[in-house]
Motif scaffolding. Structure first.
Motif, PDB file in Angstrom:
ATOM      1  N   GLN A 191       0.707  16.044  -1.821  1.00 60.81           N
ATOM      2  CA  GLN A 191      -0.266  15.660  -3.212  1.00 60.81           C
ATOM      3  C   GLN A 191      -1.188  16.836  -4.237  1.00 60.81           C
ATOM      4  OE1 GLN A 191      -2.790  13.388  -0.214  1.00 60.81           O
ATOM      5  NE2 GLN A 191      -2.790  11.704  -2.117  1.00 60.81           N
ATOM      6  N   ARG A 192      -1.646  16.549  -5.201  1.00 60.13           N
ATOM      7  CA  ARG A 192      -1.923  17.672  -5.694  1.00 60.13           C
ATOM      8  C   ARG A 192      -3.316  17.077  -5.564  1.00 60.13           C
ATOM      9  NH1 ARG A 192       0.845  19.109 -10.317  1.00 60.13           N
ATOM     10  NH2 ARG A 192       2.067  20.817 -10.130  1.00 60.13           N
ATOM     11  N   ARG A 193      -4.617  19.257  -5.596  1.00 62.95           N
ATOM     12  CA  ARG A 193      -5.616  18.281  -5.717  1.00 62.95           C
ATOM     13  C   ARG A 193      -5.607  17.817  -6.412  1.00 62.95           C
ATOM     14  NH1 ARG A 193      -8.239  22.317  -1.212  1.00 62.95           N
ATOM     15  NH2 ARG A 193      -7.316  20.928   0.407  1.00 62.95           N
ATOM     16  N   ALA A 194      -7.348  16.968  -6.636  1.00 61.89           N
ATOM     17  CA  ALA A 194      -7.273  16.085  -8.532  1.00 61.89           C
ATOM     18  C   ALA A 194      -8.841  17.686  -8.602  1.00 61.89           C
ATOM     19  CB  ALA A 194      -8.566  15.402  -8.360  1.00 61.89           C
ATOM     20  N   GLY A 195      -8.368  18.226  -9.895  1.00 63.43           N
ATOM     21  CA  GLY A 195     -10.228  19.009 -10.487  1.00 63.43           C
ATOM     22  C   GLY A 195      -9.678  20.325 -10.845  1.00 63.43           C
ATOM     23  N   ARG A 196     -10.486  21.114 -11.633  1.00 64.76           N
ATOM     24  CA  ARG A 196      -9.556  21.881 -12.577  1.00 64.76           C
ATOM     25  C   ARG A 196     -10.128  23.518 -11.202  1.00 64.76           C
ATOM     26  NH1 ARG A 196     -13.700  23.454 -17.608  1.00 64.76           N
ATOM     27  NH2 ARG A 196     -12.112  21.858 -18.335  1.00 64.76           N
ATOM     28  N   HIS A 197     -10.966  22.865 -10.300  1.00 66.82           N
ATOM     29  CA  HIS A 197     -11.019  24.361  -9.914  1.00 66.82           C
ATOM     30  C   HIS A 197     -10.077  24.411  -8.336  1.00 66.82           C
ATOM     31  CE1 HIS A 197     -13.780  26.447 -12.710  1.00 66.82           C
ATOM     32  NE2 HIS A 197     -14.719  24.918 -12.571  1.00 66.82           N
ATOM     33  N   GLU A 220       0.795  -0.930  -0.270  1.00 63.68           N
ATOM     34  CA  GLU A 220       0.185   0.002  -0.217  1.00 63.68           C
ATOM     35  C   GLU A 220       1.099   0.972  -0.314  1.00 63.68           C
ATOM     36  OE1 GLU A 220      -4.267  -0.757   2.294  1.00 63.68           O
ATOM     37  OE2 GLU A 220      -2.363  -1.723   3.310  1.00 63.68           O
ATOM     38  N   GLN A 221       2.036   1.111   0.641  1.00 64.44           N
ATOM     39  CA  GLN A 221       2.505   3.164   0.694  1.00 64.44           C
ATOM     40  C   GLN A 221       3.129   2.136  -0.689  1.00 64.44           C
ATOM     41  OE1 GLN A 221       2.859   4.791   3.224  1.00 64.44           O
ATOM     42  NE2 GLN A 221       5.126   6.152   1.932  1.00 64.44           N
ATOM     43  N   SER A 222       3.907   1.307  -1.233  1.00 63.02           N
ATOM     44  CA  SER A 222       4.495   1.640  -2.113  1.00 63.02           C
ATOM     45  C   SER A 222       3.472   2.233  -3.965  1.00 63.02           C
ATOM     46  CB  SER A 222       5.111   0.098  -2.882  1.00 63.02           C
ATOM     47  OG  SER A 222       4.985   0.089  -4.050  1.00 63.02           O
ATOM     48  N   ALA A 223       1.878   1.936  -3.673  1.00 62.45           N
ATOM     49  CA  ALA A 223       0.743   1.904  -4.149  1.00 62.45           C
ATOM     50  C   ALA A 223       1.133   3.974  -3.900  1.00 62.45           C
ATOM     51  CB  ALA A 223      -0.242   1.331  -4.138  1.00 62.45           C
ATOM     52  N   ARG A 224       0.989   4.127  -3.158  1.00 66.10           N
ATOM     53  CA  ARG A 224       0.984   5.527  -2.898  1.00 66.10           C
ATOM     54  C   ARG A 224       1.752   6.331  -3.000  1.00 66.10           C
ATOM     55  NH1 ARG A 224       1.909   6.635   3.083  1.00 66.10           N
ATOM     56  NH2 ARG A 224       0.118   9.103   3.277  1.00 66.10           N
ATOM     57  N   LEU A 225       3.329   5.927  -2.892  1.00 65.76           N
ATOM     58  CA  LEU A 225       4.286   6.803  -3.509  1.00 65.76           C
ATOM     59  C   LEU A 225       3.616   6.724  -5.034  1.00 65.76           C
ATOM     60  CD1 LEU A 225       6.720   4.934  -1.581  1.00 65.76           C
ATOM     61  CD2 LEU A 225       5.853   7.468  -0.627  1.00 65.76           C
ATOM     62  N   VAL A 226       3.944   6.162  -5.540  1.00 68.47           N
ATOM     63  CA  VAL A 226       3.382   5.695  -7.170  1.00 68.47           C
ATOM     64  C   VAL A 226       2.584   6.881  -7.443  1.00 68.47           C
ATOM     65  CG1 VAL A 226       2.880   4.883  -8.938  1.00 68.47           C
ATOM     66  CG2 VAL A 226       4.539   4.194  -7.229  1.00 68.47           C
ATOM     67  N   SER A 227       1.100   6.706  -6.505  1.00 72.82           N
ATOM     68  CA  SER A 227       0.021   7.549  -6.856  1.00 72.82           C
ATOM     69  C   SER A 227       0.440   9.085  -6.920  1.00 72.82           C
ATOM     70  CB  SER A 227      -1.040   7.090  -6.352  1.00 72.82           C
ATOM     71  OG  SER A 227      -1.728   7.764  -5.288  1.00 72.82           O
ATOM     72  N   ILE A 228       0.802   9.777  -6.327  1.00 71.63           N
ATOM     73  CA  ILE A 228       1.121  10.422  -5.643  1.00 71.63           C
ATOM     74  C   ILE A 228       1.762  11.258  -6.654  1.00 71.63           C
ATOM     75  CG2 ILE A 228       2.481  12.263  -4.502  1.00 71.63           C
ATOM     76  CD1 ILE A 228       1.609  10.147  -1.494  1.00 71.63           C
ATOM     77  N   VAL A 229       3.538  10.563  -7.012  1.00 69.95           N
ATOM     78  CA  VAL A 229       3.749  11.240  -7.948  1.00 69.95           C
ATOM     79  C   VAL A 229       3.176  11.469  -9.430  1.00 69.95           C
ATOM     80  CG1 VAL A 229       5.972  10.644  -9.970  1.00 69.95           C
ATOM     81  CG2 VAL A 229       5.844  10.187  -7.272  1.00 69.95           C
ATOM     82  N   LEU A 230       2.361   9.978  -9.796  1.00 67.56           N
ATOM     83  CA  LEU A 230       1.358  10.072 -11.470  1.00 67.56           C
ATOM     84  C   LEU A 230       0.523  11.129 -10.726  1.00 67.56           C
ATOM     85  CD1 LEU A 230       1.009   6.561 -11.795  1.00 67.56           C
ATOM     86  CD2 LEU A 230       2.902   7.747 -12.469  1.00 67.56           C
ATOM     87  N   GLU A 231       0.088  11.787 -10.129  1.00 65.61           N
ATOM     88  CA  GLU A 231      -0.776  12.580 -10.059  1.00 65.61           C
ATOM     89  C   GLU A 231      -0.152  14.250  -9.436  1.00 65.61           C
ATOM     90  OE1 GLU A 231      -3.114  11.413  -6.113  1.00 65.61           O
ATOM     91  OE2 GLU A 231      -4.011   9.719  -7.066  1.00 65.61           O
ATOM     92  N   GLY A 232       1.492  14.199 -10.492  1.00 64.19           N
ATOM     93  CA  GLY A 232       2.331  15.544 -10.244  1.00 64.19           C
ATOM     94  C   GLY A 232       2.240  16.007  -9.526  1.00 64.19           C
ATOM     95  N   GLY A 233       2.137  15.264  -7.946  1.00 64.93           N
ATOM     96  CA  GLY A 233       2.729  15.455  -6.224  1.00 64.93           C
ATOM     97  C   GLY A 233       4.450  14.904  -6.307  1.00 64.93           C
TER      98      GLY A 233
END
Ligand SMILES: CC(C)(COP(=O)(O)OP(=O)(O)OC[C@H]1O[C@@H](n2cnc3c(N)ncnc32)[C@H](O)[C@@H]1OP(=O)(O)O)[C@@H](O)C(=O)NCCC(=O)NCCS
Length: 196
Positions: free
Chosen positions: A89-95, A58-71
């Protein structure tokens, strides 16, 4: 737009003479960081986690997803062992994409040495460089040490989210804090700068 590249690596010596390094997190950090989160969770209610909650996968997946989301995710090592972590962590969504959510921890043994401040400053510099307009965070209202650090970096209190976190002892409030980075109003979202 010209983006000033932030420093994502730093090396030095702690106040008690141990070598430290801060660098972008790698997949191989996952077991050490999961152990670190467990240890801090075991100290009591400093972070919104309980021991044994996050396994290595889970920790590994979390690290990857933060980076994939531009964080951003940075690991602090002392003597070659993970001793701290900061992530944005980047917030998702245009606004919402102009805001990054920051979270930090330093191992008990390494606190009070200035490493938490360095991690926060590196993450804030990164946020500015990628064009975030604001960094926000949530902290337990009795976490005076963390709140002192955030205030000293310019974070302001923005309110109290009531019964926001479910902990074993009951639902807890969270203090919301924010730091305005003073970047331009961005349409189409902030720039992406990769971890490297
Ligand atoms: C909050 C935390 C990251 C700070 O890291 P740290 O390495 O101990 O912080 P530093 O040594 O860089 O100290 C930075 C500031 O914290 C504050 N601080 C440090 N030790 C403190 C103490 N014992 N009491 C009150 N404030 C303290 C001071 O404002 C200090 O400023 P200074 O640099 O001018 O002295 C660390 O204590 C930690 O990981 N705590 C457990 C997890 C946690 O609470 N995470 C935050 C959840 S929102």
């Amino acid at each position: 737009m010209t983006v000033t590249r932030p420093v994502l690596r730093r090396e030095g010596v702690t106040r008690n003479g141990r070598p430290y390094a801060i660098r972008p997190s790698q997949d191989a950090d996952a077991p050490g960081l999961a152990g670190l989160i467990d240890a801090v969770a075991g100290e009591g209610e400093l972070i919104a986690a309980v021991p044994g909650e996050l396994d290595t996968i889970e920790q590994s997946a979390r690290l990857v997803s933060i980076v994939l989301e531009g964080g951003l995710t940075l690991t602090l090592e002392v003597d070659g062992v993970p001793a701290g972590h900061v992530m944005v962590q980047r917030r998702a969504g245009r606004h919402y994409a102009h805001v990054g959510e920051i979270a930090i921890l330093v191992s008990n043994a390494q606190r009070g040495s200035g490493l938490g401040r360095i991690l926060m400053e590196m993450a804030i510099d990164w946020g500015r460089a990628v064009g975030l307009a604001k960094i926000s965070l949530r902290v337990f209202p009795d976490n005076t040490r963390a709140i002192a650090l955030y205030r000293s970096l310019g974070f302001e209190e923005e309110g109290l989210a009531r019964r926001e976190v479910r902990m074993p002892g009951g639902d807890r409030d969270m203090l919301l804090m924010g730091l305005a980075l003073g970047g331009p109003d961005v349409t189409g979202g902030p720039a992406i700068l990769r971890n490297e």
